[in-house]
Design an enzyme around this catalytic site. Structure first.
Site, short mmCIF file in Angstrom:
data_model
loop_
_atom_site.label_atom_id
_atom_site.label_comp_id
_atom_site.label_asym_id
_atom_site.label_seq_id
_atom_site.Cartn_x
_atom_site.Cartn_y
_atom_site.Cartn_z
N SER A 143 -15.84 0.65 5.22
CA SER A 143 -14.91 1.17 6.24
C SER A 143 -14.86 2.70 6.23
O SER A 143 -14.30 3.30 7.16
CB SER A 143 -13.50 0.60 6.03
OG SER A 143 -12.86 1.20 4.90
N HIS A 181 -10.50 6.50 1.39
CA HIS A 181 -9.11 6.37 0.94
C HIS A 181 -9.02 5.27 -0.11
O HIS A 181 -9.88 4.40 -0.18
CB HIS A 181 -8.20 6.03 2.13
CG HIS A 181 -8.51 4.67 2.72
ND1 HIS A 181 -9.48 4.50 3.68
CD2 HIS A 181 -8.02 3.44 2.45
CE1 HIS A 181 -9.56 3.22 3.99
NE2 HIS A 181 -8.70 2.55 3.26
N CYS A 221 -1.81 -2.72 7.63
CA CYS A 221 -1.74 -3.60 6.45
C CYS A 221 -0.39 -4.31 6.32
O CYS A 221 -0.32 -5.43 5.84
CB CYS A 221 -2.09 -2.82 5.19
SG CYS A 221 -3.84 -2.34 5.17
N ASP A 278 -4.70 -0.75 -1.78
CA ASP A 278 -6.11 -0.66 -1.45
C ASP A 278 -6.82 -0.18 -2.71
O ASP A 278 -6.41 0.83 -3.31
CB ASP A 278 -6.34 0.37 -0.33
CG ASP A 278 -6.57 -0.28 1.03
OD1 ASP A 278 -6.43 -1.51 1.15
OD2 ASP A 278 -6.90 0.46 1.98
N ALA A 300 0.18 0.99 6.29
CA ALA A 300 0.81 1.46 7.51
C ALA A 300 1.34 0.25 8.29
O ALA A 300 0.74 -0.81 8.25
CB ALA A 300 -0.20 2.23 8.38
N HIS A 335 -10.51 0.31 -3.30
CA HIS A 335 -11.87 0.24 -2.75
C HIS A 335 -12.91 0.86 -3.67
O HIS A 335 -12.62 1.84 -4.37
CB HIS A 335 -11.92 1.02 -1.43
CG HIS A 335 -11.12 0.45 -0.31
ND1 HIS A 335 -11.14 -0.88 0.05
CD2 HIS A 335 -10.29 1.06 0.59
CE1 HIS A 335 -10.35 -1.06 1.10
NE2 HIS A 335 -9.81 0.09 1.44
N ASP A 382 0.80 -1.23 0.00
CA ASP A 382 0.00 0.00 0.00
C ASP A 382 0.84 1.28 0.00
O ASP A 382 0.55 2.24 0.73
CB ASP A 382 -0.96 0.00 1.20
CG ASP A 382 -1.95 -1.16 1.15
OD1 ASP A 382 -1.80 -2.04 0.29
OD2 ASP A 382 -2.85 -1.20 1.99
N GLU A 421 -13.37 -6.11 4.42
CA GLU A 421 -12.09 -5.44 4.67
C GLU A 421 -10.97 -6.35 4.20
O GLU A 421 -11.12 -7.58 4.18
CB GLU A 421 -11.95 -5.13 6.17
CG GLU A 421 -10.75 -4.26 6.53
CD GLU A 421 -10.69 -2.94 5.75
OE1 GLU A 421 -10.26 -2.96 4.58
OE2 GLU A 421 -11.08 -1.90 6.32
N LYS A 476 -6.71 -5.04 -3.51
CA LYS A 476 -7.44 -5.64 -2.38
C LYS A 476 -8.52 -4.69 -1.88
O LYS A 476 -8.47 -3.49 -2.15
CB LYS A 476 -6.48 -6.02 -1.27
CG LYS A 476 -5.74 -4.85 -0.63
CD LYS A 476 -4.67 -5.37 0.35
CE LYS A 476 -3.88 -4.26 0.99
NZ LYS A 476 -4.62 -3.41 1.92
#
Ligand SMILES: [Zn+2]
Length: 204
Positions: free
Chosen positions: A62, A77, A152, A54, A148, A56, A14, A114, A107
């Site tokens: 989330s 995000h 993750c 990520d 982070a 999304h 990420d 999540e 992902k």
């Protein structure tokens, strides 16, 4: 040396502008991972790199207008298709310049699921999971960095151990939302290696 290189991969979790200063969910000093990761990519230690991201939907469950952070609610995000959700271009450029094969693992694409671990994602080009991509290349060892650290990156390191890989944390290429020591202690306790200062000093 050749054999070791062939079986060692770099996993960058990420490393997206969305998690860096100026992004939607910035990790303090998050852009400081770029230079050490570029240096590592240039080192020639890896035959294969996986970049997770990520990715999304805009209505991911989330996301909250009043995020708590500690309970799994976050500001919006990593929205698929936005520039801030792309893997940082300096890392892609470094992989290309070094001539290292790489894949992108996306992902968190389902609205109500999540996915902190890169091992929960897939390569959209091949439909393969990260484990499948690594096994297809006989990877045994995985050096890991990114953002982070306690979310993750930790989830990816622990999942990789469960999948049977020899997982290491590259601390210089990782940044945390808060104090790192708890997550590092947990990773060490589960059998990860830590390449950095925290591996030398026992947890306080
Ligand atoms: Zn996310």
């Amino acid at each position: 040396m050749g054999a070791q290189r062939r079986h060692t991969a770099l996993l960058v979790v990420d490393a997206q502008p969305t998690f860096m200063p100026g992004g939607e969910l910035p990790v303090p000093d998050g852009d400081a991972i770029i230079a050490p990761l570029v240096q590592l990519i240039r080192s020639g230690q890896f035959s294969f790199i996986a970049f997770s991201r990520d990715w999304h939907p805009a209505n991911h469950f989330s996301f909250s207008a009043e995020p708590e952070f500690t309970d799994g609610s976050w500001p919006s995000h990593g929205v698929a298709g936005t520039a801030n959700a792309e893997v940082h271009p300096a890392l892609i450029a470094a992989a290309r310049a070094a001539g290292v094969e790489f894949v992108i693992i996306s992902k968190g694409m389902e609205q109500n699921v999540e996915a902190y671990s890169a091992f929960d994602g897939i390569n959209l080009e091949t439909g393969r999971t990260l484990t499948e991509e690594l096994r297809a290349r006989q990877v045994k060892k995985v050096e890991t960095g990114g953002l982070a650290g306690e979310i993750c990156v930790k989830a990816s390191v622990l999942a990789g151990i469960k999948e049977g890989f020899d997982m290491s944390l590259f601390e210089a290429g990782t940044r945390f939302l808060g104090p790192p020591q708890g997550a590092i202690t947990e990773m060490l306790g589960q059998g990860a290696h830590v390449d950095g200062e925290s591996a030398k000093a026992p947890a306080a």
